[in-house]
Design a protein around this motif. Structure first.
Motif, PDB file in Angstrom:
ATOM      1  N   ILE A  17     -12.322 -60.577   1.157  1.00 59.01           N
ATOM      2  CA  ILE A  17     -10.895 -60.447   0.834  1.00 59.01           C
ATOM      3  C   ILE A  17     -10.817 -59.806  -0.552  1.00 59.01           C
ATOM      4  O   ILE A  17     -11.439 -60.303  -1.492  1.00 59.01           O
ATOM      5  N   PRO A  18     -10.033 -58.716  -0.723  1.00 59.10           N
ATOM      6  CA  PRO A  18      -9.911 -58.122  -2.062  1.00 59.10           C
ATOM      7  C   PRO A  18      -9.281 -59.110  -3.046  1.00 59.10           C
ATOM      8  O   PRO A  18      -8.389 -59.873  -2.672  1.00 59.10           O
ATOM      9  N   SER A  19      -9.753 -59.086  -4.286  1.00 56.39           N
ATOM     10  CA  SER A  19      -9.290 -60.080  -5.270  1.00 56.39           C
ATOM     11  C   SER A  19      -8.064 -59.655  -6.068  1.00 56.39           C
ATOM     12  O   SER A  19      -7.778 -60.221  -7.113  1.00 56.39           O
ATOM     13  N   GLU A  20      -7.307 -58.672  -5.572  1.00 54.71           N
ATOM     14  CA  GLU A  20      -6.092 -58.262  -6.307  1.00 54.71           C
ATOM     15  C   GLU A  20      -4.943 -59.237  -6.039  1.00 54.71           C
ATOM     16  O   GLU A  20      -4.850 -59.760  -4.937  1.00 54.71           O
ATOM     17  N   GLY A  21      -4.071 -59.401  -7.028  1.00 54.63           N
ATOM     18  CA  GLY A  21      -2.860 -60.215  -6.835  1.00 54.63           C
ATOM     19  C   GLY A  21      -3.193 -61.579  -6.259  1.00 54.63           C
ATOM     20  O   GLY A  21      -4.095 -62.266  -6.746  1.00 54.63           O
ATOM     21  N   ILE A  22      -2.499 -61.952  -5.178  1.00 47.25           N
ATOM     22  CA  ILE A  22      -2.705 -63.278  -4.599  1.00 47.25           C
ATOM     23  C   ILE A  22      -4.086 -63.402  -3.940  1.00 47.25           C
ATOM     24  O   ILE A  22      -4.549 -64.508  -3.637  1.00 47.25           O
TER      25      ILE A  22
END
Ligand code: AMP
Ligand code: MG
Length: 318
Positions: A300-305
């Motif tokens: 899961i990309p770690s940007e934002g939420i």
């Protein structure tokens, strides 16, 4: 004969809210939908109700509870607000931000709520059911997530029943929770510094724009048990950053190309992180209930939420 320990399942209509309110006023515990996860609510001023919250969850007594309020004005009667706290309240309340602030003398909060700390965690929730209860009751509610301690948080009334049936008086069914992850927790220190105690729907970067850079991490060891290395546990081994399922694994995917379309549960087919956050715990509950012995989760990309999602997944895997 009626089972006196049965947990009532209430609707989120006026009748359900009135019943929930009557139970809370009598010091009983009621699980209530919020925009983050379901909370296990009891009157924050009642020593007996708060003791029952810890018992129902099997929660260690050093892990303080969040106090939910109807309005910033009610919050200011419980904690000391500085200009930063007022700025954050004006910007994010009602909503998924919890502030840890100095507790006021004579605030009327049961000592067990704060686990003996000189601070109190406060949140003004946006969900119409929780708001209606807080307004009708006219008292703050202590409400941790409505799950057994250490387990996956509930985002539906069914999840609450799976964990707490016969341990609490009632659950108000308000459908699935919108954000699906617990609130962002920020501690505002009286020396002017601040710390992020828990990642959540409100991004740390956004807070830093308002508050400046955060101070040193975690001054007190056991201040934020959402920070315990192991938490949110589905009760089975969890493998992260999985590209494909190995034999015996329940595969949780993310995005259109995930698991070559063979996921057991996809957090978001379109790769939308907010949708993934809202579905994360439902997928973990399904994985826990499945016949698979282990769970694998796609990257899961770690940007934002995404940062909050990965925070929960790391603890689920620990
Ligand atoms: P939960 O109730 O499961 O959403 O978890 C509540 C979180 O709020 C826990 O991680 C607590 O440690 C944190 N919390 C509550 N009160 C305080 C406080 N006074 N100081 C720091 N963290 C707190
Ligand atoms: Mg919790």
């Amino acid at each position: 004969m009626a089972d006196k320990n049965a947990t009532e399942l209430l609707g989120s209509d006026a009748a359900g809210i009135a019943r929930a309110c009557a139970l809370l006023a009598a010091g009983e515990l009621v699980a209530v939908p919020t925009e983050t996860v379901y909370g296990l609510a009891g009157p924050a001023g009642s020593e007996a109700a708060v003791a029952q919250i810890y018992r129902a969850k099997g929660r260690p007594d050093f892990n303080p509870l969040i106090v939910h309020v109807a309005s910033p004005a009610q919050a200011e009667r419980i904690a000391v607000f500085d200009s930063r706290a007022r700025t954050l309240a004006a910007r994010y309340w009602p909503g998924p931000l919890t502030m840890v602030l100095p507790l006021r003398d004579g605030a009327g909060i049961a000592p067990a709520v704060t686990a003996g700390l000189p601070t109190v965690a406060l949140r003004c929730p946006a969900h119409p059911v929780m708001q209606a209860l807080l307004r009708e009751l006219g008292e703050p509610l202590a409400a941790p997530s409505a799950n057994r301690s250490g387990a996956v948080s509930p985002t539906s009334a069914e999840h609450v029943m799976e964990g707490l049936a016969r341990r609490i008086a009632a659950v108000v069914d308000g459908g699935a929770c919108e954000a699906g992850l617990e609130s962002t927790i920020v501690a505002l220190r009286d020396d002017g510094s601040w710390q992020l105690l828990r990642h959540g729907p409100i991004d740390a970067g956004e807070l830093a724009e308002l508050l400046g850079p955060p101070g040193d991490v975690m001054r007190q060891a056991i201040e934020a048990p959402g920070q315990l290395a192991q938490h949110y546990s589905p009760g089975k081994p969890v493998r992260l950053d999985a590209v494909a399922a190995e034999p015996g694994e329940f595969l949780i995917g993310f995005g259109p190309d995930s698991c070559s379309g063979a996921c057991d549960c996809n957090l978001s087919h379109s790769g939308d992180l907010a949708e993934a956050a809202s579905r994360l715990y439902a997928c973990l509950h399904r994985a826990a209930a499945s016949s698979s012995e282990r769970i694998a989760v796609a990257p899961i990309p770690s940007e934002g939420i995404g940062a909050a999602i990965n925070d929960r997944l790391r603890r689920a895997a620990a």
